[in-house]
Design an enzyme around this catalytic site. Structure first.
Site, PDB file in Angstrom:
ATOM      1  N   GLU A   1       1.807  -0.374  -5.009  1.00 54.46           N
ATOM      2  CA  GLU A   1       0.867   0.695  -5.336  1.00 54.46           C
ATOM      3  C   GLU A   1       1.747   1.932  -5.527  1.00 54.46           C
ATOM      4  OE1 GLU A   1      -3.362   2.410  -3.739  1.00 54.46           O
ATOM      5  OE2 GLU A   1      -1.748   2.246  -2.279  1.00 54.46           O
TER       6      GLU A   1
ATOM      7  N   ASP B   1       0.838  -1.190   0.000  1.00 62.86           N
ATOM      8  CA  ASP B   1       0.000   0.000   0.000  1.00 62.86           C
ATOM      9  C   ASP B   1       0.877   1.246   0.000  1.00 62.86           C
ATOM     10  OD1 ASP B   1      -2.661   1.344   0.521  1.00 62.86           O
ATOM     11  OD2 ASP B   1      -1.575   1.956   2.326  1.00 62.86           O
TER      12      ASP B   1
END
Length: 698
Positions: A381, A345
């Site tokens: 990401e 993330d």
């Protein structure tokens, strides 16, 4: 526990955390600024603190000690004593019970109370005050574990053979009929779910965060919870909400079951921030153990946190002991818990240095040299909200990256936006402009149409705007621009024409995803037409909105998606590691990529400027494909978002034929073995795929 009084001995500074040694438990805790670290022991219920023992030794910045006779199952936590000078970034408060950053198991979840704050809540300068209340009644306990590594070993499937399925442990199982433990790791590994994934053709499940996480206070006050899990409290412990008996075996059993079905397990992990938030957040672990070390603070005002993540704080990966914790955590999930890789993330945050994002940052260098972690799947990401935070294509091998430009380009093409044919051509061939450098393979682009964050595929064709009122934020949260198109009616409709158009567009979208170079990722539920009532930010919706609607599964679309994945699996042209650059191949002098006009002439520069509704691509194995690799002659792909038309197919010898593999104008994908005429009728708003077959000349 058989004893009521325990004594602490010297112990060892490694490994960090609570480690069962066979004759007791060794405790080792990092803190460079603390005056003393304590281990708090609790009774079997976990409610009563029975002893508080100071760690007697300090080796460098690691405090350590050992308790002979203590066994797995013992409940414990930490306290840290030291200076409380928030303006200097020091926030020690011995009254606050702290989670061990290396805890392998937790007894439950935080109960919100003002006592979990290190300060007395009040005015804007409240965090400079000191709160003397004991937070123990409201905190979960750590549990001493003695985990055994999982077997058999990881699958190690190549990325070019991979189809990723992004799923939420509870979301995929809560409404699945007949499961004994819905919402759990055990349910995810049940026979019905494994059958569904296997029959669909999925090779890797990417799970939304399962490391222990916090339910944000503002959500609890609104009667909601942190459903997605992007507020990590413990980087080693599985979240208790997904366990039924509270044992680590449940997670390992899930991994083993998925492995037995040939499916890898990837974890969505959050090492960019923690759940402790801003200076106004609670003191639960890292802040109380060494705020200056664990977090990036403003250099000229260390009372406040650097917030490149948008969540209130940023983990200080530049610190060697914090980096060590992250690396230890990742290796633990691979070597002990058996996972096959990670999706990071806000991974741009992990590559930040004092001068900005660097592909050679300490985190990436550590990952690339690690003999364990360099061999698993690593997916970034590639952005955060800080300065220069959008870094698509900038990550080093072996990282793959979520490609949001694929999502947006494909959405805009099928929505009907102008100038998108050339964009679609780039996305179809793996976004080489972003990823075709530094020896990176075409599989570096993780292509997706939808993900947990945003509309589902069914909602993308049913809503022009977000409908997030249930989140309690007056519909201000979630993406404002989704490049969506409701095809005439906002939300559900009984109009058969609109319904048919929506279904057709979903087939076109799914076909585009699975016919493109790169690594495809499907959002769980898209294969059965799952929707979220237009909510494009269901992070707090632990209810029917966030759960997959299995009772109303669209089985025809499921069969269509299965067929697409089967086509991709059977045709190596669609999943090449090497980029296609329209270069001649040494074996036959043919280009590996050819763009055609519908009338059969080659595309030239002016054609790209005029093209609006149709893209025709002839694909072959890349020019630099080695002789030992899987081979296939050619495929011809047609993406038509306009009216029905005729397409002249590339010329071939009489001994060869173009066979139709796919026609999305048909609910089932059309003929499986239809021979195409030289001038092919292409239905309106459809995708067609053809394969070249027959005896080669010479």
């Amino acid at each position: 526990m058989s004893k009521t009084t325990w004594t602490m001995e010297a112990g060892a500074p490694a490994p960090l955390g609570a480690t069962y040694t066979g004759d007791g438990v060794n405790f080792a805790v990092f803190s460079q600024a603390a005056a003393q670290i304590y281990v708090c022991l609790f009774d079997e219920t976990g409610k009563t603190e029975t002893q508080r023992l100071a760690l007697p030794e300090r080796t460098g910045d690691v405090w350590h000690g050992a308790i002979a006779g203590l066994r797995p199952g013992a409940k414990y936590a930490l306290r840290a004593d030291g200076p409380y000078r928030p303006a200097e970034g020091l926030r020690f408060n011995i009254n606050k019970l702290l989670i061990d950053p290396y805890a392998k198991s937790l007894t439950g979840h935080l109960e919100w109370h003002d006592a979990v704050m290190g300060y007395k809540m009040g005015d804007d300068r409240a965090d400079l005050s000191f709160d003397p209340r004991d937070s123990a009644p409201y905190m979960p306990r750590c549990v001493v574990e003695d985990p055994r590594p999982i077997g058999p070993p990881r699958i190690g499937r190549p990325m070019d053979d991979t189809v990723i399925y992004e799923a939420h442990v509870k979301g995929i199982t809560a409404r699945y009929s007949g499961l004994a433990d819905p919402g759990s790791f055990l349910a995810l590994s049940s026979e019905p779910v494994l059958d569904h994934l296997s029959q669909l053709g999925i090779t890797a499940v990417e799970l939304l965060p399962v490391q222990a996480f916090l339910n944000d206070r503002f959500l609890v006050k609104k009667g909601l919870v942190n459903y997605w899990g992007y507020q990590t409290l413990g980087f080693f412990a599985p979240d208790p909400r997904y366990l039924r008996k509270g044992t680590l075996w449940e997670f390992q059993h899930m991994v083993s079951r998925l492995h037995s079905a040939g499916i890898e397990v990837l974890l969505d992990v959050v090492y960019n921030h923690t759940c402790e938030g801003t200076e106004a957040g609670p003191t639960l672990s890292f802040r109380g153990l060494d705020n200056q070390a664990y977090y990036r603070l403003l250099p000229d005002n260390p009372r406040y946190y650097i917030n490149d993540t948008g969540t209130g704080n940023t983990l200080n990966i530049d610190h060697p002991m914090v980096l060590r914790m992250v690396m230890d955590s990742l290796r633990y999930w691979v070597e002990v818990m058996g996972v096959d890789g990670f999706r990071f993330d806000l991974c741009a945050t992990l590559g930040r240095t004092p001068t900005g994002f660097e592909p050679g940052a300490a985190f990436f260098d550590a990952m690339r040299q690690d003999p364990v972690l360099s061999q698993v799947k690593l997916i970034a990401e590639p952005w955060d909200i800080g300065p220069g935070g959008y870094q698509l294509g900038a990550f080093p091998h072996p990282f793959a990256e979520w490609n949001d430009t694929f999502r947006d380009g494909v959405r805009r093409f099928w929505r009907g936006d102008g100038g998108m044919v050339s964009i679609l051509a780039d996305r179809l061939t793996g976004s080489a402009g972003k990823f075709g450098h530094s020896g990176r393979p075409a599989t570096s682009s993780v292509n997706f149409l939808t993900a947990h964050d945003g509309f589902t595929l069914a909602d993308w064709v049913a809503y022009n705007g977000r409908h997030n009122h249930a989140n309690g934020e007056e519909n201000r949260d979630g993406h404002a621009e989704n490049f969506s198109d409701n095809l005439g009616v906002e939300g559900p409709t009984d109009d058969p024409v609109i319904t048919a158009k929506r279904l057709q567009r979903r087939r076109n979208m799914m076909a585009t995803l699975l016919l493109s170079q790169g690594t495809p990722m499907i959002l769980a539920g898209d294969e059965i037409g799952n929707g979220q009532d237009g909510n494009n930010n269901a992070y707090a919706q632990d209810n029917a909105t966030g759960w997959i609607d299995w009772p109303n599964a669209q089985h025809e679309f499921l069969a269509f998606t299965r067929r697409l994945i089967e086509i991709r699996r059977n045709h190596p042209i669609l999943r090449q590691k090497r980029f296609l650059h329209s270069r001649e191949r040494p074996e036959d002098g043919l280009q590996d990529l050819f763009w055609w006009r519908p009338d059969g002439d080659p595309m030239v520069s002016s054609d790209w400027q005029k093209a609006e509704n149709i893209l025709c691509a002839e694909l072959r194995m890349a020019s630099d494909t080695p002789a030992y690799a899987a081979r296939e002659d050619a495929m011809f792909l047609i993406f038509n978002r306009g009216a029905a038309t005729k397409v002249t197919l590339p010329p071939i010898s009489e001994r060869r034929k173009w066979r139709i593999l796919l026609d999305t104008s048909q609910a089932d994908g059309g003929p499986r073995d239809g021979v195409a005429p030289a001038r092919l009728s292409v239905p309106e708003t459809s995708v067609m795929a053809l394969v070249l077959e027959g005896q080669k000349d010479g």
